[in-house]
Motif scaffolding. Structure first.
Motif, PDB file in Angstrom:
ATOM      1  N   ILE A 179       0.807  -1.146   0.017  1.00 10.30           N
ATOM      2  CA  ILE A 179      -0.084  -0.129   0.093  1.00 10.30           C
ATOM      3  C   ILE A 179       1.026   1.053  -0.088  1.00 10.30           C
ATOM      4  O   ILE A 179       1.261   1.692   1.110  1.00 10.30           O
ATOM      5  N   GLU A 180       1.148   1.725  -1.387  1.00 14.16           N
ATOM      6  CA  GLU A 180       2.175   2.759  -1.233  1.00 14.16           C
ATOM      7  C   GLU A 180       1.597   4.197  -1.463  1.00 14.16           C
ATOM      8  O   GLU A 180       0.915   4.417  -2.823  1.00 14.16           O
ATOM      9  N   VAL A 181       1.423   5.116  -0.703  1.00 12.68           N
ATOM     10  CA  VAL A 181       0.745   6.304  -0.699  1.00 12.68           C
ATOM     11  C   VAL A 181       1.801   7.461  -0.802  1.00 12.68           C
ATOM     12  O   VAL A 181       2.444   7.892   0.119  1.00 12.68           O
ATOM     13  N   ASN A 182       1.741   8.039  -2.071  1.00 10.52           N
ATOM     14  CA  ASN A 182       2.622   8.827  -2.200  1.00 10.52           C
ATOM     15  C   ASN A 182       2.058  10.260  -2.023  1.00 10.52           C
ATOM     16  O   ASN A 182       1.415  10.955  -2.939  1.00 10.52           O
ATOM     17  N   VAL A 183       2.369  10.769  -0.718  1.00  9.40           N
ATOM     18  CA  VAL A 183       1.989  12.225  -0.556  1.00  9.40           C
ATOM     19  C   VAL A 183       2.771  13.505  -0.866  1.00  9.40           C
ATOM     20  O   VAL A 183       2.448  14.500  -0.587  1.00  9.40           O
ATOM     21  N   GLY A 184       3.826  13.086  -1.526  1.00 10.69           N
ATOM     22  CA  GLY A 184       4.904  14.090  -1.692  1.00 10.69           C
ATOM     23  C   GLY A 184       5.515  14.573  -0.711  1.00 10.69           C
ATOM     24  O   GLY A 184       5.356  13.923   0.425  1.00 10.69           O
ATOM     25  N   PRO A 185       6.552  15.452  -0.987  1.00 10.14           N
ATOM     26  CA  PRO A 185       7.228  16.173   0.451  1.00 10.14           C
ATOM     27  C   PRO A 185       6.524  16.538   1.341  1.00 10.14           C
ATOM     28  O   PRO A 185       5.401  17.200   1.112  1.00 10.14           O
ATOM     29  N   GLU A 186       7.049  16.711   2.344  1.00 10.10           N
ATOM     30  CA  GLU A 186       6.430  17.112   3.654  1.00 10.10           C
ATOM     31  C   GLU A 186       6.495  18.638   3.729  1.00 10.10           C
ATOM     32  O   GLU A 186       7.535  19.225   3.251  1.00 10.10           O
ATOM     33  N   PHE A 187       5.467  19.546   4.335  1.00 11.10           N
ATOM     34  CA  PHE A 187       5.467  20.781   4.496  1.00 11.10           C
ATOM     35  C   PHE A 187       6.909  21.116   5.323  1.00 11.10           C
ATOM     36  O   PHE A 187       7.767  22.292   4.852  1.00 11.10           O
ATOM     37  N   LEU A 188       7.193  20.590   6.338  1.00 12.19           N
ATOM     38  CA  LEU A 188       8.401  20.627   6.956  1.00 12.19           C
ATOM     39  C   LEU A 188       9.217  19.341   6.667  1.00 12.19           C
ATOM     40  O   LEU A 188       9.094  18.258   6.698  1.00 12.19           O
ATOM     41  N   THR A 189      10.319  19.577   5.768  1.00 14.19           N
ATOM     42  CA  THR A 189      10.939  18.870   5.203  1.00 14.19           C
ATOM     43  C   THR A 189      11.316  17.485   6.167  1.00 14.19           C
ATOM     44  O   THR A 189      12.100  17.595   7.151  1.00 14.19           O
ATOM     45  N   GLY A 190      10.899  16.385   5.675  1.00 16.34           N
ATOM     46  CA  GLY A 190      11.382  15.120   6.309  1.00 16.34           C
ATOM     47  C   GLY A 190      10.360  14.706   7.569  1.00 16.34           C
ATOM     48  O   GLY A 190      10.460  13.724   8.229  1.00 16.34           O
ATOM     49  N   SER A 191       9.471  15.802   7.896  1.00 16.89           N
ATOM     50  CA  SER A 191       8.396  15.584   8.906  1.00 16.89           C
ATOM     51  C   SER A 191       7.158  14.582   8.663  1.00 16.89           C
ATOM     52  O   SER A 191       6.145  15.132   8.586  1.00 16.89           O
ATOM     53  N   THR A 192       7.470  13.340   8.683  1.00 18.21           N
ATOM     54  CA  THR A 192       6.675  12.425   8.374  1.00 18.21           C
ATOM     55  C   THR A 192       5.489  12.005   9.273  1.00 18.21           C
ATOM     56  O   THR A 192       4.548  11.278   8.906  1.00 18.21           O
ATOM     57  N   ARG A 193       5.383  12.966  10.380  1.00 10.54           N
ATOM     58  CA  ARG A 193       4.223  12.831  11.185  1.00 10.54           C
ATOM     59  C   ARG A 193       3.117  13.634  10.602  1.00 10.54           C
ATOM     60  O   ARG A 193       2.016  13.799  11.056  1.00 10.54           O
ATOM     61  N   MET A 194       3.398  14.491   9.564  1.00  7.96           N
ATOM     62  CA  MET A 194       2.416  15.424   8.865  1.00  7.96           C
ATOM     63  C   MET A 194       1.971  14.562   7.896  1.00  7.96           C
ATOM     64  O   MET A 194       0.916  13.689   8.288  1.00  7.96           O
ATOM     65  N   LYS A 195       1.972  14.844   6.693  1.00 10.10           N
ATOM     66  CA  LYS A 195       1.072  14.234   5.461  1.00 10.10           C
ATOM     67  C   LYS A 195       1.338  12.696   5.605  1.00 10.10           C
ATOM     68  O   LYS A 195       0.393  12.064   5.186  1.00 10.10           O
ATOM     69  N   SER A 196       2.461  12.197   5.794  1.00  5.90           N
ATOM     70  CA  SER A 196       2.740  10.764   5.454  1.00  5.90           C
ATOM     71  C   SER A 196       1.880  10.105   6.743  1.00  5.90           C
ATOM     72  O   SER A 196       1.263   9.181   6.645  1.00  5.90           O
ATOM     73  N   GLY A 197       1.766  10.709   8.165  1.00  7.87           N
ATOM     74  CA  GLY A 197       1.198  10.323   9.092  1.00  7.87           C
ATOM     75  C   GLY A 197      -0.374  10.270   9.033  1.00  7.87           C
ATOM     76  O   GLY A 197      -1.060   9.333   9.351  1.00  7.87           O
ATOM     77  N   THR A 198      -0.759  11.218   8.221  1.00  7.09           N
ATOM     78  CA  THR A 198      -2.256  11.498   8.313  1.00  7.09           C
ATOM     79  C   THR A 198      -2.642  10.461   7.437  1.00  7.09           C
ATOM     80  O   THR A 198      -3.720   9.776   7.503  1.00  7.09           O
ATOM     81  N   SER A 199      -1.850  10.126   6.137  1.00  2.96           N
ATOM     82  CA  SER A 199      -2.166   8.929   5.184  1.00  2.96           C
ATOM     83  C   SER A 199      -2.348   7.706   5.820  1.00  2.96           C
ATOM     84  O   SER A 199      -3.106   6.842   5.574  1.00  2.96           O
ATOM     85  N   GLN A 200      -1.404   7.589   6.744  1.00  2.00           N
ATOM     86  CA  GLN A 200      -1.393   6.147   7.334  1.00  2.00           C
ATOM     87  C   GLN A 200      -2.525   6.030   8.365  1.00  2.00           C
ATOM     88  O   GLN A 200      -3.173   5.211   8.434  1.00  2.00           O
ATOM     89  N   LYS A 201      -2.955   7.229   8.845  1.00  2.00           N
ATOM     90  CA  LYS A 201      -4.388   7.114   9.859  1.00  2.00           C
ATOM     91  C   LYS A 201      -5.310   6.791   8.917  1.00  2.00           C
ATOM     92  O   LYS A 201      -6.384   5.992   9.564  1.00  2.00           O
ATOM     93  N   MET A 202      -5.554   7.390   7.851  1.00  2.00           N
ATOM     94  CA  MET A 202      -6.591   7.340   6.761  1.00  2.00           C
ATOM     95  C   MET A 202      -6.865   5.910   6.358  1.00  2.00           C
ATOM     96  O   MET A 202      -7.901   5.034   6.565  1.00  2.00           O
ATOM     97  N   VAL A 203      -5.755   5.135   6.093  1.00  2.00           N
ATOM     98  CA  VAL A 203      -5.587   3.979   5.592  1.00  2.00           C
ATOM     99  C   VAL A 203      -5.864   2.891   6.592  1.00  2.00           C
ATOM    100  O   VAL A 203      -6.811   2.137   6.349  1.00  2.00           O
ATOM    101  N   LEU A 204      -5.352   3.133   8.060  1.00  3.60           N
ATOM    102  CA  LEU A 204      -5.649   2.079   8.939  1.00  3.60           C
ATOM    103  C   LEU A 204      -7.225   2.360   9.534  1.00  3.60           C
ATOM    104  O   LEU A 204      -7.744   1.081   9.840  1.00  3.60           O
ATOM    105  N   ASN A 205      -7.616   3.838   9.370  1.00  2.00           N
ATOM    106  CA  ASN A 205      -9.186   3.621   9.897  1.00  2.00           C
ATOM    107  C   ASN A 205     -10.008   2.613   8.569  1.00  2.00           C
ATOM    108  O   ASN A 205     -11.026   2.010   9.090  1.00  2.00           O
ATOM    109  N   MET A 206      -9.678   2.831   7.496  1.00  2.00           N
ATOM    110  CA  MET A 206     -10.373   2.080   6.480  1.00  2.00           C
ATOM    111  C   MET A 206     -10.282   0.513   6.707  1.00  2.00           C
ATOM    112  O   MET A 206     -11.171   0.015   6.635  1.00  2.00           O
TER     113      MET A 206
END
Length: 270
Positions: A179-206
């Motif tokens: 399950i490869e979710v390409n959200v692009g670069p983070e607003f704060l470079t490398g801070s994957t608690r942001m968009k990456s973490g949000t996408s993970q939360k969405m997928v886990l909810n599903m």
């Protein structure tokens, strides 16, 4: 040879963040967050495949395990911890494990994620077996703790899935379901608690919600098996019974407390 740069480590599309007014900061974060749902939409077939495969094993008594480090590990634990109160399932059916153990939920444990062997040791404490499903979560797709657990699980015939934000990463290529979710670069470079973490939360909810629906823990659109662990949930369950059976509030509340769940009350009285 030029070293490949991970998408999750690429420079932000924004710069001079410290010079931005607060409104611009939050507006730009919001602009980036809009991209997350679109990225998740592209992996729905894989998510559905994982749900169906897990449901088959769950019906035979299997379990769902999440493993991760840092934010990814915490999100797995969060999702797992919501299953018993929301769906009335035992605590040992969906299990979240984090590199460094429970202490790491609140406090980072140095280098815990770098141990290739530890995840499998952690999983052995639960006697993980081929009836179970293991989902590794890692934004980078390169976390040793996760990769080691996934590799060992595959050796033992356990279905594996990887949730990552770097397509083509070792986690993606090493998992049965990527399950490869390409959200692009983070607003704060490398801070994957942001968009990456949000996408993970969405997928886990599903994953967890769809799984619980598939195995019959939901009726209509209601959480009919939720634990009655506080006044709010007792009130919600009472209103569900009123709606389903046409009882007044007092009758519905009495039935809920007598039978212990919305489902049991409705099955008994309908």
């Amino acid at each position: 040879m030029k070293k490949h740069i991970k998408i999750t480590e690429e420079p932000s599309l924004y710069d001079r963040l410290e010079e931005m007014p607060s409104l611009d900061i939050v507006r730009n974060i919001n602009n980036e967050d809009r991209k997350v749902a679109e990225a998740v939409e592209k992996v729905l077939l894989k998510v559905a495949q994982l749900v169906d495969e897990t449901a088959i094993r769950f019906e035979k008594g299997g379990r769902l395990f999440y493993i991760g480090a840092g934010t990814s590990g915490r999100l797995g634990i969060l999702d797992a911890s919501e299953i018993p109160p929301t769906f009335g399932m035992p605590y040992d059916r969906v299990i979240g494990l984090i590199a460094g153990g429970d202490t790491a939920i609140r406090k980072a444990i140095e280098f815990a994620e770098d141990d290739l062997e530890q995840a499998w040791k952690d999983l052995q404490e639960y006697n993980i077996n081929s009836n179970d499903v293991l989902v590794g979560i890692a934004a980078s797709g390169t976390t040793p703790y996760v990769l080691g657990g996934i590799a060992k699980a595959k050796e033992h015939g356990i279905l594996t899935a990887g949730i990552t934000n770097n397509p083509g990463s070792p986690l993606a290529t090493g998992s049965d379901i990527a399950i490869e979710v390409n959200v692009g670069p983070e607003f704060l470079t490398g801070s994957t608690r942001m968009k990456s973490g949000t996408s993970q939360k969405m997928v886990l909810n599903m994953i967890s919600t769809a799984l619980m629906i598939r195995i019959g823990r939901v009726k209509g659109n209601k959480m009919v098996n939720m634990q009655l662990s506080n006044t709010k949930l007792v009130d919600r369950g009472t209103r569900y019974i009123m709606e389903e059976l046409g009882l007044n509030y007092e009758e519905a509340e009495k039935a809920l407390k007598q039978y212990g769940s919305v489902k049991n009350a409705v099955d008994a009285l309908k």
